[in-house]
Design an enzyme around this catalytic site. Structure first.
Site, short mmCIF file in Angstrom:
data_model
loop_
_atom_site.label_atom_id
_atom_site.label_comp_id
_atom_site.label_asym_id
_atom_site.label_seq_id
_atom_site.Cartn_x
_atom_site.Cartn_y
_atom_site.Cartn_z
N GLY A 17 -9.78 3.47 -7.67
CA GLY A 17 -8.97 4.62 -8.08
C GLY A 17 -9.08 4.88 -9.57
O GLY A 17 -9.04 3.94 -10.38
N HIS A 34 -3.48 4.33 -2.30
CA HIS A 34 -4.43 3.40 -1.68
C HIS A 34 -5.05 4.02 -0.43
O HIS A 34 -6.24 3.88 -0.17
CB HIS A 34 -3.73 2.11 -1.24
CG HIS A 34 -3.15 1.28 -2.35
ND1 HIS A 34 -1.79 1.11 -2.51
CD2 HIS A 34 -3.73 0.56 -3.33
CE1 HIS A 34 -1.57 0.31 -3.54
NE2 HIS A 34 -2.73 -0.04 -4.06
N LEU A 45 0.81 -1.22 0.00
CA LEU A 45 0.00 0.00 0.00
C LEU A 45 0.85 1.27 0.00
O LEU A 45 1.87 1.35 0.67
CB LEU A 45 -0.94 0.00 1.21
CG LEU A 45 -1.89 -1.20 1.27
CD1 LEU A 45 -2.78 -1.11 2.51
CD2 LEU A 45 -2.76 -1.32 0.01
N GLN A 56 -5.85 -12.36 -12.28
CA GLN A 56 -5.72 -11.17 -13.13
C GLN A 56 -4.31 -11.00 -13.68
O GLN A 56 -4.04 -10.03 -14.37
CB GLN A 56 -6.20 -9.92 -12.41
CG GLN A 56 -5.35 -9.42 -11.28
CD GLN A 56 -6.02 -8.31 -10.50
OE1 GLN A 56 -7.03 -8.51 -9.83
NE2 GLN A 56 -5.48 -7.10 -10.59
N SER A 78 2.08 3.98 -7.70
CA SER A 78 1.76 2.61 -8.08
C SER A 78 2.67 1.67 -7.30
O SER A 78 3.84 1.99 -7.05
CB SER A 78 2.01 2.42 -9.58
OG SER A 78 2.07 1.03 -9.89
#
Ligand code: AMP
Length: 280
Positions: A147, A37, A33, A61, A185
């Site tokens: 986000g 976040h 995080l 994913q 990120s």
């Protein structure tokens, strides 16, 4: 703050929160995080009585060639950050709680998920929609915060919620950036100092497009050409796409419609794949 690691315990807690008429907010994350976040957690805390942060590096994913195994995992530090940001619960299940042996049900959004990220990552959104639907069923939130950094993910989730009548409000939080413009990120930590400097090309290209629109430019071909030119001046940057699309459908737009248009970039900085976007 409580840490929950099984689906059964999380479902029991969700039931309990519902029976107390408490508004529950969910913030789905893959951990590692950062402030981006935590801004989502704070927003959820403003809107809900109780906030659940899910921390789950979702295997479905990631494509086989992607960074699933080396994705950063640091649960202890994440839990402390969640608590400081106002979360009440962290739901951090092991992979086989979410995908037990023999698991075989997947959910796909079939239109918005196809372009942009869907071209180079054809199974990515199938993994996202599947895990988010499961998290909604397990945590039963009234609202969930996502986000804008992952603009296509937002559009796909909003469509899934509409199409499947999930009783969940999708709340979208703005992209948090480093002071020099780089979108925060978890993958930024893969970057060396040199690569990080090169990565600034993404936000610089987006800001240039925003400035051109502020100066009256509406033609997407000109905006895309300029953004691509900025990216091309960086030796380590390889463009995957630069696109000007409708922020809800992800379909290309010839002209900017203020508030509805989005310019999105995906690029490799050496072997690190980054995405960023800005609403025009
Ligand atoms: P991830 O852990 O990368 O799956 O991200 C979890 C959530 O945080 C997603 O809804 C992301 O869009 C959001 N997020 C990631 N980076 C940022 C950022 N820089 N600003 C705002 N939200 C973000």
């Amino acid at each position: 703050m409580q840490i929950i690691s099984t689906v059964a315990d999380m479902q029991a807690l969700a039931h309990e929160l519902r029976s107390q008429d408490l508004i529950t907010g969910l913030v789905p994350t893959m951990g590692a995080l950062h402030e981006g976040h935590l801004a989502l957690v704070r927003l959820a805390a403003e809107r809900a009585d109780k906030v659940i942060v899910s921390i789950f590096v979702n295997p479905t994913q990631f494509a086989p060639n992607e960074d699933f195994t080396k994705y950063p995992r640091e649960l202890e530090a994440d839990v402390a950050k969640c608590e400081a940001a106002g979360a009440d619960y962290v739901f951090a299940p092991p992979p086989d709680e979410i995908y037990p042996k023999g698991y075989s049900t997947y959910l796909t959004e079939e239109r918005i998920a196809k372009p942009l990220e869907g071209v180079s990552r054809p199974t990515h959104f199938r993994g996202v929609t599947t895990v988010v639907a499961k998290l909604f069923n397990i945590c039963r939130p009234d609202l969930a915060v996502f986000g804008q950094k992952d603009a296509q993910q937002v559009a796909v989730i909003q469509k899934m919620v509409t199409d499947l009548n999930f009783p969940v409000d999708v709340v979208v939080a703005p992209t948090l950036r480093e002071p020099d413009g780089l979108a925060m990120s978890s993958r930024n930590r893969y970057l060396t100092n040199t690569q990080r400097t090169e990565a600034l090309a993404l936000s610089q290209a987006l800001f240039k497009a925003r400035d051109m629109v502020a100066a009256g430019e509406r033609r997407s071909d000109r905006l895309i050409a300029e953004a691509t030119h900025i990216l091309s001046q960086h030796r380590r940057v390889r463009v995957i796409y630069v696109a000007l699309v409708d922020r809800h459908t992800m379909e290309p737009m010839r002209e900017v419609e203020p508030g509805r248009s989005l310019i999105a970039i995906a690029a490799w900085v050496d072997e690190v794949r980054l995405i960023d976007n800005i609403v025009l």
